[in-house]
Design a protein around this motif. Structure first.
Motif, short mmCIF file in Angstrom:
data_model
loop_
_atom_site.label_atom_id
_atom_site.label_comp_id
_atom_site.label_asym_id
_atom_site.label_seq_id
_atom_site.Cartn_x
_atom_site.Cartn_y
_atom_site.Cartn_z
N LEU A 142 14.60 11.15 2.68
CA LEU A 142 15.15 10.70 1.42
C LEU A 142 16.60 11.19 1.31
O LEU A 142 16.98 12.18 1.93
CB LEU A 142 14.36 11.26 0.24
CG LEU A 142 12.87 10.89 0.13
CD1 LEU A 142 12.26 11.58 -1.08
CD2 LEU A 142 12.68 9.39 0.06
N GLN B 77 17.74 11.07 -4.08
CA GLN B 77 16.33 10.72 -4.21
C GLN B 77 15.46 11.98 -4.27
O GLN B 77 14.51 12.05 -5.06
CB GLN B 77 15.90 9.84 -3.04
CG GLN B 77 16.47 8.43 -3.09
CD GLN B 77 16.18 7.65 -1.82
OE1 GLN B 77 16.22 8.21 -0.70
NE2 GLN B 77 15.89 6.37 -1.97
N PRO C 16 7.59 3.10 -4.29
CA PRO C 16 8.49 4.10 -4.89
C PRO C 16 7.72 5.36 -5.26
O PRO C 16 6.70 5.29 -5.95
CB PRO C 16 9.03 3.38 -6.12
CG PRO C 16 8.92 1.93 -5.80
CD PRO C 16 7.67 1.80 -4.96
N SER D 292 8.26 7.59 -7.40
CA SER D 292 8.16 7.80 -8.84
C SER D 292 6.92 7.11 -9.40
O SER D 292 6.25 7.64 -10.30
CB SER D 292 9.42 7.28 -9.54
OG SER D 292 9.58 5.88 -9.31
#
Length: 486
Positions: free
Chosen positions: A15, A19, A66, A68
């Motif tokens: 990442l 990120q 993703p 998240s």
């Protein structure tokens, strides 16, 4: 022809800094919210297998998701649907009352991915581990030449202790050998012995006395009987705070008996041994330092997150002899370890694992951050709230104390005038289920003297007598309402 280096591909598991920062902040916020709002959460929630599959069973995907979104899924569907063993009102089993500093320690351990199997790979981490082990050894009354190792928990610590005892007393596996323990000993002992190849005839369960402590006379008689049969008694397992009731076996008398008989004395203090840091606990654990080995779980009464157990052994060399890698094992890949490091501690020589994490960091970090006095105060809370619970129950006139408050545990049973014992048994189960369904607090039952009893283990450092009183009031109301309906 020497091959030309290939052009490096794009790193597949990397990442960007931005990120990583965003993901870390999201995860940190989740943990902080959990810590700050834990009292407003249910103590237990559980999904059926069908519900869990509907929410969480997915095929593995070739394409990315993703992170998240994945954290949001965890926050919504995973972490809320569990026993919260770190909740101040989780009074069941043996809670794991964690603390935020130790959680940070776990994050740092995983983030730096320290291999802590031998000194060459982790000299500084190994020294921290040795330092924390020395603190625990001193607290338990062990000499300077004692040793220890951090493992996953009490089950692995107990199994490892038997390995050391067997190698030290017997020189290896012996089909005539016998291990002794009480009927209140944790099930991990029987399981570990079975894994190590001890048959049922080599595992001698001795009856406990009226106080649910190992009966010395019954133990001595069993040892004498087995010797007369030509068997080889070699180890006695004592309890320093049973999971059921917090009972502590008579350690000084057991140590005397083991000295006379030439037996290894192992003390399973996975729950209670940490209380030695407190004067009341130290008094209850008199004789602990005479044991040949001790199990102690910091993820219980030392307020650490899962997993961290500990095995302490009076003679560190006995650990090394039991777990050494012998020459005919052909561990050629460890040649550089033995060539460079001769006198330092390699933890793979103290236990079963070669690959192991830096388990001591979280305990070291929290002990240094808060100081031992704060941990002693946390242990005091457990004693105080259990004492209060007993006083409340006795004053109510509706409950009988089965075992008094000891080592932070009290057990009790509905008095039930005019009710048969079987009816009280059934009532006990229904009251447990109703409290769990309510979610305010969690109390479980156990079997004592052949009958179910309710059991409280309020050892969270932030437990309160007010919340305990509310819980006991609810249990009483649930019992009364249940009787009124029948």
């Amino acid at each position: 022809m020497t091959p030309e280096p290939a052009t490096p591909p794009t790193a597949p598991l990397q990442l960007t800094r931005q990120q990583m920062q965003a993901l870390g902040e999201q995860a940190l916020a989740m943990v902080i919210d959990h810590a700050e709002n834990i009292r407003e959460q249910r103590t237990t929630t559980s999904l059926s297998r069908r519900e869990a599959m509907e929410r969480l069973q997915t095929p593995i995907l070739e394409t990315p998701t993703p992170p998240s979104e994945l954290l949001e899924l965890l926050a919504r569907d995973v972490f809320p649907n569990a026993f919260r063993a770190d909740h101040p009102r989780f009074y069941a089993f043996v809670p794991s009352p964690s603390n935020f500093v130790s959680a940070v320690g776990d994050f740092l351990t995983s983030g730096h991915n320290v291999f802590s199997g031998h000194w060459l790979a982790s000299s500084a981490a190994s020294q921290i581990e040795l330092t924390v082990l020395e603190w625990l050894q001193q607290a338990c009354g062990y000499p300077a030449d004692a040793g220890g190792i951090f493992v996953s928990g009490g089950s692995m610590a107990n199994l490892s202790a038997i390995v050391v005892a067997r190698e030290t007393r017997l020189g290896g596996h012996d089909r005539q050998s016998v291990v002794y323990y009480s009927d209140q000993t944790h099930s991990s002992m029987s399981k570990g012995l079975r894994v190590l190849g001890f048959s049922k005839t080599q595992r001698r369960m001795v009856a406990s006395d009226a106080s649910l402590r190992l009966d010395i006379d019954a133990l001595a008689a069993a040892i004498a009987t087995d010797r007369a049969k030509g068997l080889r008694p070699f180890c006695v397992v004592a309890n320093a705070g049973t999971t059921n009731t917090g009972a502590v076996d008579p350690l000084p008398a057991l140590a005397d008996l083991c000295d006379r008989e030439g037996l290894w004395l192992h003390v399973d203090g996975a729950y209670g041994a940490a209380a030695v840091l407190h004067p009341r606990g130290a008094a209850a654990l008199e004789g602990l330092g005479r044991a040949d080995s001790i199990t102690l779980d910091p993820h219980k009464w030392l307020f650490q997150p899962f997993e961290i157990g500990c095995l302490l052994v009076r003679d560190a060399q006995a650990m090394k002899a039991a777990f050494r890698v012998e020459e005919d094992d052909h561990a050629d890949y460890l040649a550089d370890i033995s060539r460079h490091i001769q006198d330092d501690v390699n933890f793979f020589e103290r236990g079963i694992q070669l690959t192991r994490s830096f388990k001591a960091l979280k305990l070291w970090l929290s002990l240094r951050t808060f100081g031992v006095a704060a941990f002693r105060q946390g242990i005091q809370v457990g004693f105080d709230v259990a004492d209060f619970a007993q006083q409340w129950l006795e004053a109510s006139g509706q409950w009988d104390i089965v075992t008094p408050s000891q080592m932070g545990i009290v057990t009790f049973r509905w008095r039930g005038p005019g009710m048969s014992p079987d009816a009280v048994d059934a009532l006990t189960a229904r009251v447990v289920d109703r409290l769990r369904a309510d979610g305010y607090a969690t109390v479980m039952s156990t079997l004592l003297h052949g009958r179910p009893a309710l059991r409280l283990c309020p050892i969270h450092w932030d437990a309160t007598t007010g919340e305990m009183a509310t819980t006991l009031t609810m249990l009483t109301r649930f019992a009364e309402e249940d009787i009124a309906r029948r």
